[in-house]
Design a protein around this motif. Structure first.
Motif, short mmCIF file in Angstrom:
data_model
loop_
_atom_site.label_atom_id
_atom_site.label_comp_id
_atom_site.label_asym_id
_atom_site.label_seq_id
_atom_site.Cartn_x
_atom_site.Cartn_y
_atom_site.Cartn_z
N LEU A 99 -3.25 10.92 3.76
CA LEU A 99 -3.49 10.92 2.31
C LEU A 99 -4.97 11.09 2.01
CD1 LEU A 99 -1.09 8.02 1.29
CD2 LEU A 99 -0.96 10.37 0.45
N ALA B 167 1.69 2.80 2.65
CA ALA B 167 1.22 3.66 3.73
C ALA B 167 0.87 2.80 4.94
CB ALA B 167 -0.01 4.46 3.30
N LEU C 141 0.83 -1.20 0.00
CA LEU C 141 0.00 0.00 0.00
C LEU C 141 0.87 1.26 0.00
CD1 LEU C 141 -2.87 1.19 0.25
CD2 LEU C 141 -2.61 1.04 2.72
N VAL D 251 -4.42 7.94 6.64
CA VAL D 251 -5.42 8.95 6.99
C VAL D 251 -5.02 10.32 6.44
CG1 VAL D 251 -6.50 10.14 8.92
CG2 VAL D 251 -6.14 7.68 9.04
N ALA E 150 -9.63 5.65 0.71
CA ALA E 150 -10.86 5.23 1.38
C ALA E 150 -11.06 3.73 1.19
CB ALA E 150 -12.05 6.02 0.83
N ALA E 151 -10.76 3.24 0.00
CA ALA E 151 -10.86 1.80 -0.26
C ALA E 151 -9.85 1.04 0.60
CB ALA E 151 -10.63 1.52 -1.74
N ALA E 152 -8.64 1.61 0.71
CA ALA E 152 -7.62 0.96 1.54
C ALA E 152 -8.05 0.94 3.00
CB ALA E 152 -6.29 1.68 1.39
N LEU E 153 -8.69 2.01 3.43
CA LEU E 153 -9.14 2.08 4.83
C LEU E 153 -10.22 1.04 5.11
CD1 LEU E 153 -9.02 3.49 7.57
CD2 LEU E 153 -10.66 5.17 6.71
N ALA F 75 -10.55 -1.72 3.52
CA ALA F 75 -9.85 -3.01 3.52
C ALA F 75 -9.12 -3.22 4.85
CB ALA F 75 -8.86 -3.07 2.36
N GLY G 75 -7.17 12.58 3.89
CA GLY G 75 -7.52 13.97 4.16
C GLY G 75 -7.04 14.90 3.06
N GLY G 76 -5.93 14.54 2.44
CA GLY G 76 -5.38 15.38 1.38
C GLY G 76 -6.02 15.14 0.02
N GLY G 77 -6.99 14.25 -0.03
CA GLY G 77 -7.74 14.08 -1.25
C GLY G 77 -7.33 12.89 -2.10
N VAL G 78 -6.42 12.04 -1.60
CA VAL G 78 -6.10 10.81 -2.33
C VAL G 78 -7.21 9.81 -1.99
CG1 VAL G 78 -4.35 9.04 -2.75
CG2 VAL G 78 -3.66 11.36 -2.14
N SER G 79 -8.31 9.94 -2.73
CA SER G 79 -9.56 9.32 -2.28
C SER G 79 -9.52 7.80 -2.36
CB SER G 79 -10.73 9.85 -3.10
OG SER G 79 -10.51 9.61 -4.47
N VAL G 80 -8.61 7.24 -3.15
CA VAL G 80 -8.56 5.79 -3.24
C VAL G 80 -8.17 5.18 -1.89
CG1 VAL G 80 -6.14 5.60 -3.97
CG2 VAL G 80 -7.79 3.88 -4.71
#
Lengths: 190, 210
Positions: free
Chosen positions: B179, B171, B169, B177, B188-191, B193, B181-186
């Motif tokens: 990333l 990260a 990942l 978190v 959210a999928a990792a979170l 998971a 917050g900074g708009g790396v919206s993908v």
């Protein structure tokens, strides 16, 4: 404004991160660590208590609210740092040998903080991208709880308190990371 | 100063110590048993503790840790950390990849100086017997090795599992978190998971070596 957008050197960032450990201890007796939030968030999911595993049945509000707010703060800091104080189109100044190794893997787009070719919504539709984002996320969530901490909890808090178990965990982090970087990624992308 | 009272004890209702393998995060040391207070949550009989859970947790948390001002401080500290993560590029997938190839000192410098700073701070705290701002003692209990036949099995196996995910990942939980917050919206999928990973761990926990 290049001065504002310039990255901070390690000797500024590292001590600032390290100072969070005493700050949290002195302020609230809290141990610096972030992966516990994954447990708190799971415990907070609106699911009937009886269908939760025992590990997730506890009073997350009093145990975890501070930590969840701490994580929310990180998101805000990330927003400020990425959106206001960085140039998201600028490639990162990583070493030439790393750039060459990435090129060998076909990763040529070095803009931003994540490789759009591998970690993005578009990449998520590919097997490799799904493995990296979803598989990586899953392993992070599983491994952090199994090991009882993540990079902040073990590598910073734990090592700072001279905990040998934390040293073992950190060595484990690196064994796993080295295996992916040197064995798995070349296999996936080569 | 008044005699410090122990801050935490294991959270099981009957006061019995939980299995040693349940203790993993730094905890304030258990001393004399506290006066019993009514159990207020539906805690599992064992292992409710893993992250530190004090006996009179709810009262204390409400009085101190969960007060709006206290939460604001935690939020500010988190924002500072998110900013440092971002400005030092710790959140960069490329930096993590570079680190695992040993091709830059940057990440090692950050982790090393962070540990050194934190270790020095912890030493000072213990040397000066500093207390929290509420006057409670600060003591860090040792992490348990666990009762597996392989000492530290959970740290080895959990650590390696985490490391695999970290490098894939790019990260770990904090940067993830930041990333997001900074708009790396993908992320959210990792979170999601990662939450799935934690839930799965909770399901399998009894069958895994610790």
């Amino acid at each position: 404004m290049p001065v504002v957008q310039d990255p901070w050197p390690w000797y500024v960032a590292g001590p600032l991160i390290g100072l969070l450990v005493p700050a949290l201890l002195v302020f609230g007796g809290k141990a610096f660590g972030l992966s516990a939030n994954l447990r708190h968030a799971c415990a907070a999911l609106p699911v009937p208590e009886r269908s939760k595993p025992g590990f997730l049945r506890y009073d997350w509000r009093s145990a975890g609210t501070w930590n969840l707010v701490f994580a929310l703060g990180i998101a805000v800091g990330g927003f400020v740092g990425i959106r206001l104080l960085s140039d998201p189109t600028a490639p990162l100044a990583i070493s030439a040998s790393t750039v060459a190794a990435l090129a060998d893997l076909g990763v040529t787009d070095l803009a931003g903080f994540v490789p759009a070719q591998l970690v993005s919504w578009a990449a998520l539709a590919t097997p490799v991208g799904a493995l990296m984002v979803l598989g990586g996320g899953f392993l992070v969530g599983f491994g952090a709880r199994w090991a009882g901490g993540c990079t902040s909890g073990h590598a910073i808090s734990g090592l700072a308190a001279l905990q040998i178990p934390s040293l073992v965990a950190v060595v484990g982090f690196f064994v796993g990371g080295l295996a992916v970087t040197h064995l798995v990624l070349p296999l996936l992308l080569g | 100063m008044q005699t410090p009272t122990p801050l935490y004890r294991q959270a099981d209702a009957d006061g019995a110590a939980p299995p040693a393998d349940c203790v993993d995060t730094p905890q304030v040391a258990v001393a004399e048993p506290l006066a019993p207070s009514a159990p207020h949550v539906d805690l599992p009989p064992e292992c409710a503790d893993v992250e530190q859970v004090p006996e009179d947790l709810r009262d204390r948390a409400l009085a101190e840790g969960n007060a709006p001002l206290a939460l604001a401080v935690y939020g500010l500290l988190g924002a500072g950390l998110g900013l440092v993560f971002t400005k030092s590029q710790v959140i960069s997938w490329f930096r993590i990849y570079e680190m695992f190839r040993f091709e830059s000192f940057h990440m090692y410098g950050i982790i090393g100086s962070a540990v050194a700073t934190a270790a020095l701070s912890v030493w000072v705290i213990q040397k000066l017997k500093l207390t929290t701002v509420h006057g409670e003692p600060i003591e860090l209990a040792p992490k348990a090795w666990g009762d597996s036949r392989v000492p530290g099995a959970r740290y080895w196996m959990g650590g390696i599992t985490f490391g695999l995910g970290w490098a894939l990942l790019g990260a770990c939980p904090g940067p993830l978190v930041a990333l997001l917050g900074g708009g790396v919206s993908v992320m959210a999928a990792a979170l999601v998971a990662a939450l799935g990973g934690t839930w799965t761990y909770a399901l399998l926990r009894d069958r895994l070596p610790h």
